[in-house]
Write a protein that holds these residues in place. Structure first.
Motif, PDB file in Angstrom:
ATOM      1  N   ASN A 106     -53.968 -40.322  39.935  1.00 53.34           N
ATOM      2  CA  ASN A 106     -54.033 -39.730  41.395  1.00 53.34           C
ATOM      3  C   ASN A 106     -55.195 -40.675  42.259  1.00 53.34           C
ATOM      4  O   ASN A 106     -54.359 -40.151  43.303  1.00 53.34           O
ATOM      5  N   GLN A 107     -56.105 -41.025  41.166  1.00 52.85           N
ATOM      6  CA  GLN A 107     -57.292 -41.402  42.313  1.00 52.85           C
ATOM      7  C   GLN A 107     -56.869 -43.082  42.602  1.00 52.85           C
ATOM      8  O   GLN A 107     -56.954 -43.257  43.882  1.00 52.85           O
ATOM      9  N   GLU A 108     -55.822 -43.200  42.169  1.00 51.42           N
ATOM     10  CA  GLU A 108     -54.951 -44.450  43.078  1.00 51.42           C
ATOM     11  C   GLU A 108     -54.168 -44.311  44.289  1.00 51.42           C
ATOM     12  O   GLU A 108     -54.466 -44.879  45.235  1.00 51.42           O
ATOM     13  N   VAL A 109     -53.936 -42.880  44.575  1.00 47.77           N
ATOM     14  CA  VAL A 109     -53.081 -42.394  44.849  1.00 47.77           C
ATOM     15  C   VAL A 109     -54.571 -42.377  46.604  1.00 47.77           C
ATOM     16  O   VAL A 109     -54.573 -42.662  47.939  1.00 47.77           O
ATOM     17  N   GLU A 110     -55.566 -40.925  45.808  1.00 49.38           N
ATOM     18  CA  GLU A 110     -56.717 -41.086  47.284  1.00 49.38           C
ATOM     19  C   GLU A 110     -57.826 -42.320  47.520  1.00 49.38           C
ATOM     20  O   GLU A 110     -57.491 -42.285  48.722  1.00 49.38           O
ATOM     21  N   GLU A 111     -57.387 -43.502  46.863  1.00 48.06           N
ATOM     22  CA  GLU A 111     -57.987 -44.486  47.475  1.00 48.06           C
ATOM     23  C   GLU A 111     -57.346 -44.903  48.453  1.00 48.06           C
ATOM     24  O   GLU A 111     -57.633 -45.615  49.114  1.00 48.06           O
ATOM     25  N   GLU A 112     -55.803 -44.929  48.583  1.00 43.20           N
ATOM     26  CA  GLU A 112     -54.828 -45.474  49.134  1.00 43.20           C
ATOM     27  C   GLU A 112     -55.027 -44.937  50.560  1.00 43.20           C
ATOM     28  O   GLU A 112     -55.374 -44.756  51.622  1.00 43.20           O
ATOM     29  N   LYS A 113     -54.708 -43.334  50.399  1.00 39.33           N
ATOM     30  CA  LYS A 113     -55.416 -42.073  51.382  1.00 39.33           C
ATOM     31  C   LYS A 113     -56.329 -42.563  51.886  1.00 39.33           C
ATOM     32  O   LYS A 113     -56.658 -42.638  53.198  1.00 39.33           O
TER      33      LYS A 113
END
Length: 428
Positions: free
Chosen positions: A215-222
């Motif tokens: 989830n944090q990898e996705v949050e970084e992309e966002k």
């Protein structure tokens, strides 16, 4: 013009490296949550330095599960439960979800209780009141704080774990027993030893690590403005290589802390015959007369600091999993009005964790049951991650290498064995 472009690219690269190291550090520190500290402290008190070898042995397993989770998030552009929802049957999705939600919530409750017990060493308030105040403060930060603020705060709190290095040094351990316990594993074939061994394996490879990292990898992309799935999908070999290095740093940090906690209590409490320690707060209190007030205070401060990191990781992680299963908008970058279900779920899991502490909840006993629940949910979840990261529908040409699959397969088998041993140890 070319020189300016190169400088800009270099700055972006350095920024990316700093961001990724922060993510790995947060994941590693969250793995050393209050319940894990209690487990390690108990292991050192009961068996002295004999279990120091577990730190280097579990390092490659931790690295494997966190890297696979990170890779899944980077390449697919989705969190773990979003991938399950998009590519697997609903019955499987809900079966895994129930186990993870129960495990996360009970462990968050146990960590809140452990934090309150540590704070109570300095602040003479009833522990349930401390639990409520701490939880309210954490939830307010999650709701009103920006993602950048929370990420940077988590990075700072991760450094609280360095307190255990200082505590171990103040304990003045003897060199030869330390070397022996580190490099010459001593296995005692007793129920108590095997129980603490599988508890160590279980707490270092908890399911919340997998979902949090993806989830944090996705949050970084966002955070970089990539708000659609198509913009987030894909990762270069350079990005994955950087992730491998950063995750190795984060997991090494986590395991070094584990090592020093066992060393700290093994060099003092075990040596003094105080072998029954059930909580991190008890360990901190017991360390004072043996290693000086400074060691006890530092140990307790570490419990409090890492608790402020670990509890939001567990409650927010549970909210991510539920929101992705239900198809709700989610994310720490989103405002509460834009993702109400996600923030309501975070609040609900926090409230349940607080309530368990008010209604005669015994954190250490509950952790046993949380461990059993995690024992059933974690191995299938890791097996699923292995299948996902070898599925070209999800990963394209970024499927796992043979060496990664071998290491992942060994880790899965070890966790299955630990889960069986964890359950069996409480009945035989």
């Amino acid at each position: 013009m070319t020189e300016q472009a190169n400088q800009g690219q270099d700055r972006q690269t350095r920024k990316g490296i700093g961001r990724a190291v922060g993510l790995a550090l947060i994941a590693g520190a969250a793995d050393d949550d209050c319940s894990a500290i209690g487990t390690y402290a108990s292991a050192g008190a009961r068996f002295g330095p004999d279990l120091l070898w577990t730190a280097p042995v579990t390092l490659p397993m931790m690295y494997t599960v966190v890297y696979l989770s990170s890779k899944l998030g980077q390449v697919s552009g989705r969190g773990l439960f979003q991938v399950i929802a998009d590519f697997y049957p609903r019955w499987l999705l809900w079966s895994v979800l129930v186990g993870v939600l129960i495990g996360n919530t009970i462990e968050a409750a146990a960590d809140l209780g452990a934090m309150a017990a540590a704070i109570n060493l300095f602040v003479p308030l009833p522990i349930p009141i401390i639990v409520a105040l701490v939880a309210a403060f954490m939830f307010a930060l999650q709701v009103f704080g920006s993602y950048d603020l929370l990420r940077n705060l988590f990075r700072v709190l991760a450094l609280a774990l360095l307190a255990y290095v200082v505590s171990a040094v103040l304990a003045r351990p003897e060199l030869m027993p330390v070397l022996s316990g580190t490099f010459l594993p001593k296995v005692h074939f007793s129920r108590e030893y095997l129980s603490i061994l599988v508890a160590i394996i279980g707490t270092t490879l908890s399911a919340y690590l997998y979902t949090w990292q993806s989830n944090q990898e996705v949050e970084e992309e966002k955070a970089l403005g990539r708000n659609t799935l198509e913009k987030r999908k894909g990762a270069t070999e350079e990005e994955l290589s950087r992730s491998r290095k950063d995750i190795l740093i984060g997991m090494t940090f986590s395991n070094l802390i584990m090592y020093f906690i066992i060393l700290s209590t093994g060099s003092t409490l075990h040596k003094a015959g105080q072998t029954q320690i059930e909580t991190a707060a008890q360990a901190a209190d017991a360390l004072r007369p043996l290693a000086g007030d400074a060691a006890g205070i530092i140990f307790a401060a570490g419990v409090i600091g890492v608790g402020f990191l670990a509890v939001p990781v567990m409650t927010t992680g549970a909210a991510f999993d539920l929101a992705q299963t239900m198809g709700w908008k989610n994310g720490m970058n989103a405002k509460p009005r834009d993702a109400p279900g996600f923030y309501l779920a975070t609040g609900a899991f926090t409230l349940i964790a607080v309530g368990l502490n008010f209604f005669g909840f015994n954190p250490m006993r509950a952790l046993v049951w949380a461990g059993i629940v995690q024992g059933f949910s974690t191995p299938p979840l890791l097996l699923l991650i292995l299948l996902m990261t070898n599925d070209r529908r999800i990963m394209g040409d970024r499927v796992n290498s043979r060496s990664t699959n071998i290491l992942g397969g060994i880790t899965t088998m070890v966790i299955f064995a630990a889960s069986i041993g964890l359950v069996a140890s409480w009945f035989f």
